[in-house]
Design a protein around this motif. Structure first.
Motif, mmCIF file in Angstrom:
data_model
loop_
_atom_site.group_PDB
_atom_site.id
_atom_site.type_symbol
_atom_site.label_atom_id
_atom_site.label_comp_id
_atom_site.label_asym_id
_atom_site.label_seq_id
_atom_site.Cartn_x
_atom_site.Cartn_y
_atom_site.Cartn_z
ATOM 1 N N VAL A 207 0.838 -1.205 0.000
ATOM 2 C CA VAL A 207 0.000 0.000 0.000
ATOM 3 C C VAL A 207 0.868 1.249 0.000
ATOM 4 O O VAL A 207 0.589 2.220 -0.718
ATOM 5 N N GLU A 208 1.936 1.222 0.767
ATOM 6 C CA GLU A 208 2.848 2.373 0.824
ATOM 7 C C GLU A 208 3.441 2.668 -0.555
ATOM 8 O O GLU A 208 3.502 3.830 -0.977
ATOM 9 N N LEU A 209 3.863 1.623 -1.263
ATOM 10 C CA LEU A 209 4.419 1.811 -2.599
ATOM 11 C C LEU A 209 3.358 2.324 -3.568
ATOM 12 O O LEU A 209 3.637 3.199 -4.408
ATOM 13 N N ALA A 212 2.588 5.968 -2.887
ATOM 14 C CA ALA A 212 3.675 6.813 -3.369
ATOM 15 C C ALA A 212 3.542 7.073 -4.868
ATOM 16 O O ALA A 212 3.781 8.190 -5.348
ATOM 17 N N GLY A 213 3.140 6.042 -5.620
ATOM 18 C CA GLY A 213 2.929 6.227 -7.050
ATOM 19 C C GLY A 213 1.769 7.164 -7.337
ATOM 20 O O GLY A 213 1.844 8.014 -8.228
ATOM 21 N N LEU A 214 0.686 7.010 -6.588
ATOM 22 C CA LEU A 214 -0.456 7.911 -6.752
ATOM 23 C C LEU A 214 -0.065 9.354 -6.433
ATOM 24 O O LEU A 214 -0.489 10.299 -7.118
ATOM 25 N N GLU A 215 0.749 9.524 -5.420
ATOM 26 C CA GLU A 215 1.179 10.878 -5.051
ATOM 27 C C GLU A 215 2.070 11.492 -6.124
ATOM 28 O O GLU A 215 2.048 12.716 -6.325
ATOM 29 N N ARG A 216 2.844 10.659 -6.823
ATOM 30 C CA ARG A 216 3.640 11.195 -7.929
ATOM 31 C C ARG A 216 2.728 11.698 -9.046
ATOM 32 O O ARG A 216 3.013 12.720 -9.680
ATOM 33 N N TYR A 217 1.625 11.006 -9.274
ATOM 34 C CA TYR A 217 0.673 11.479 -10.286
ATOM 35 C C TYR A 217 0.016 12.782 -9.835
ATOM 36 O O TYR A 217 -0.134 13.717 -10.634
ATOM 37 N N VAL A 218 -0.375 12.843 -8.570
ATOM 38 C CA VAL A 218 -0.960 14.083 -8.051
ATOM 39 C C VAL A 218 0.032 15.232 -8.192
ATOM 40 O O VAL A 218 -0.332 16.350 -8.579
ATOM 41 N N GLY A 219 1.302 14.947 -7.904
ATOM 42 C CA GLY A 219 2.313 15.990 -8.035
ATOM 43 C C GLY A 219 2.445 16.510 -9.450
ATOM 44 O O GLY A 219 2.774 17.684 -9.659
ATOM 45 N N ALA A 220 2.179 15.644 -10.434
ATOM 46 C CA ALA A 220 2.295 16.057 -11.836
ATOM 47 C C ALA A 220 1.026 16.713 -12.363
ATOM 48 O O ALA A 220 1.054 17.359 -13.419
ATOM 49 N N LEU A 221 -0.093 16.542 -11.658
ATOM 50 C CA LEU A 221 -1.332 17.194 -12.095
ATOM 51 C C LEU A 221 -1.169 18.707 -12.046
ATOM 52 O O LEU A 221 -0.678 19.246 -11.044
#
Length: 578
Positions: A207-209, A212-221
């Motif tokens: 879940v942590e990994l 982290a991937g979802l947060e990278r997408y949010v960061g790029a939005l």
């Protein structure tokens, strides 16, 4: 800790179950679709990916119908059908789609390499599908087919969870490059699949990994919530993020809230949407509207909620198995979506997306103008910097053709040999016979938002050092659209044209063209000054991804401005013919 939402069979929507049952009974007792080696190998032999994908999607949909019916009714016939489908997936050599699999690059194979499974969209979709099936069937599946749940969990671990943990060079992780729709789609599915893991420590790590991937997408939005892949890919990009955040019980705020508004913002009217990149202007109507409706409720976006509700047919099914099992199950018991009545969504006023440099100046009762700047290195890119779309009462008249059926060529170095990817088949100029080139460096410059319009320099999108200034505007008082092109060519002796892609029938002469729009929306007249000569080129459409949108053909209006010289100006006016 993450868990899937409780399943309440008593809340399952009756009309949807009736529709599922009818489709399920139509194939009950018939052989299941069987993926063959020749179908998988076709991608590597002749570039065809559709034959294999359609076959496995038919299998996945049959399983989703059976799982939903078994979960809602408890009938053993559907539990057996679901068990058969689950067993077949566990026996399927590969879960990835051949277009994504690196089996040939790494092993020289044209069939799945079972010792080196590839984690792509297809594999993650099956893992999530099996996790949802395990969740809603649970002990009943164990009692009916002992051992099948253990097999299911083993295959998800072997093919998805372990590769996700151990191989960290997947491009979609976003660790060392741009992120696209794969990032939230796969990470969201891994999040669902992780619920199958009994070991709490490992489950938390997975879940942590994934988070982290979802947060990278949010960061790029971008802050404006725009998606450069366009409306069609919003459903399998930003919408996948919204579903994952729902499972995690994370708030919908900031740029994530902004993207909830994106589908409504690019809606032109009726079934028509502004399409850029690999999108269709008239996508299929069976989008997972319940996903948008639920996200809009969580975000407190009444306009987006109304836009989703406008697609809810009272008394009709709330979802379709084509959406995927998770989306189907969530919609089946979403009483707020079930009870949502269709209500008129208030059309958005003028919209400006600074991140993608897209402006929409809207008049739902007249002409709507959309202009795109940006660059030619976007996700699912088409070479279309400076392209203009004009719709009459929501129906596109000057159009972006959209995407073809995907083949090996579509995502290869030969992508821009496809006509619909080229600037010459978009509403852009052709200075000195030169088309735009692909890459981030080929971009609009000096972009200025004006009153219901956009002005931008297009020369940088072309090789050769040309200067080309385009200003497109919808005049509020008259309702007309004007496009002014001013150029200064750097040399070269080719023909210079200003091209317009047309949907509908067209009648043209030098300085004037009349277009009867699709769907009986009316007629627009184009006039241009000086009255440069023109020609109409017919483009017959034999690809259903295009013909299902536009019909049998499109036309291209080529206005030849070569005679105006290397330095010149042309003003085009578009208005409804009443």
């Amino acid at each position: 800790m993450i868990t899937l939402p409780p399943w309440d069979p008593s809340a399952a929507d009756g009309p949807t179950l009736d529709a599922l049952r009818a489709r399920a009974e139509a194939v009950a007792g018939t052989p299941w679709p069987v993926p063959r080696a020749r179908d998988y190998a076709r991608y590597f032999r002749d570039g065809d990916r559709d034959a294999y994908e359609q076959l496995i999607w038919a299998r996945d949909q049959r399983l989703s119908r059976a799982v939903a019916l078994a979960a809602a009714t408890g009938e053993q016939a559907w539990l057996d059908e679901a068990g058969d489908g689950i067993q077949l997936l566990c026996e399927q050599s590969g879960w990835s789609w051949p277009a994504h699999d690196d089996t040939f690059a790494r092993h020289g194979a044209v069939v799945p390499t079972v010792t080196d499974p590839y984690l792509d969209l297809g594999a993650s979709e099956i893992a999530a599908q099996l996790a949802w099936a395990d969740h809603v069937l649970g002990d009943r599946l164990d009692a009916r087919v002992p051992g099948l749940r253990a097999r299911l969990r083993h295959e998800v671990d072997l093919r998805v969870l372990t590769p996700f943990e151990r191989r960290r060079d997947w491009h979609w992780l976003g660790l060392d490059g741009p992120v696209g729709n794969w990032t939230p789609w796969i990470h969201g599915n891994v999040l669902v699949a992780a619920t199958l893991e009994h070991d709490a420590v490992r489950r938390d790590r997975l879940v942590e990994l994934a988070v982290a991937g979802l947060e990278r997408y949010v960061g790029a939005l971008p802050d404006d919530g725009a998606v450069d892949e366009g409306y069609s890919y919003w459903w399998n990009g930003a919408a996948r993020l919204l579903e994952a955040l729902d499972l995690l019980d994370r708030p919908v705020t900031g740029k994530v809230r902004a993207t909830v508004a994106f589908p409504h913002a690019v809606h032109l009217g009726g079934p028509w949407y502004l399409n850029h990149a690999d999108g269709q202007a008239r996508p299929t109507t069976d989008q997972p509207w319940a996903v948008l409706h639920r996200a809009a409720r969580r975000a407190g976006d009444g306009e987006a909620e109304a836009h989703a509700a406008a697609h809810r047919v009272p008394g009709g099914p709330v979802a379709h198995e084509r959406e995927g099992l998770g989306r189907l199950l969530r919609a089946l018991t979403d009483t707020a979506w079930r009870d949502a009545g269709p209500r008129a969504a208030v059309p958005r006023s003028d919209v400006w997306f600074p991140s993608t440099q897209v402006l929409i100046a809207r008049d739902p009762t007249g002409l709507t103008l959309a202009v795109k700047g940006g660059h030619n290195g976007e996700h699912h890119n088409h070479n279309d910097v400076g392209s203009v779309v004009v719709a009459l009462r929501g129906v596109p008249v000057l159009v972006d053709p959209g995407r073809p059926t995907y083949t090996a060529q579509t995502f290869s170095p030969r992508r821009y040999e496809l006509w619909m990817m080229q600037s010459g088949w978009h509403n852009t100029p052709v200075p000195g016979g030169v088309f735009q080139e692909a890459g981030v460096a080929f971009a609009a410059a000096d972009v200025a938002v004006e009153d219901s319009g956009l002005s931008l320099e297009l020369g940088g999108a072309y090789p050769g050092g040309h200067r080309w200034r385009r200003t497109a505007r919808r005049e509020r008082a008259s309702g007309r659209v004007t496009v002014v092109d001013v150029w200064e060519l750097a040399g070269g002796g080719g023909t210079t044209e200003i091209r317009w892609m047309i949907a509908g029938s067209v009648r043209a002469e030098d300085g004037r063209a009349e277009i009867d729009a699709l769907d009986g929306a009316g007629t627009v007249v184009l006039t241009w000054s000086p009255a440069a000569p023109c020609a109409v080129v017919r483009r017959d459409l034999d690809d259903p991804m295009l013909s299902d949108v536009w019909g049998e053909r499109l036309h291209r209006l080529d206005i030849d401005v070569t005679g105006l010289g290397p330095v010149g100006t042309l003003e085009l006016t578009i208005e409804e013919l009443r």
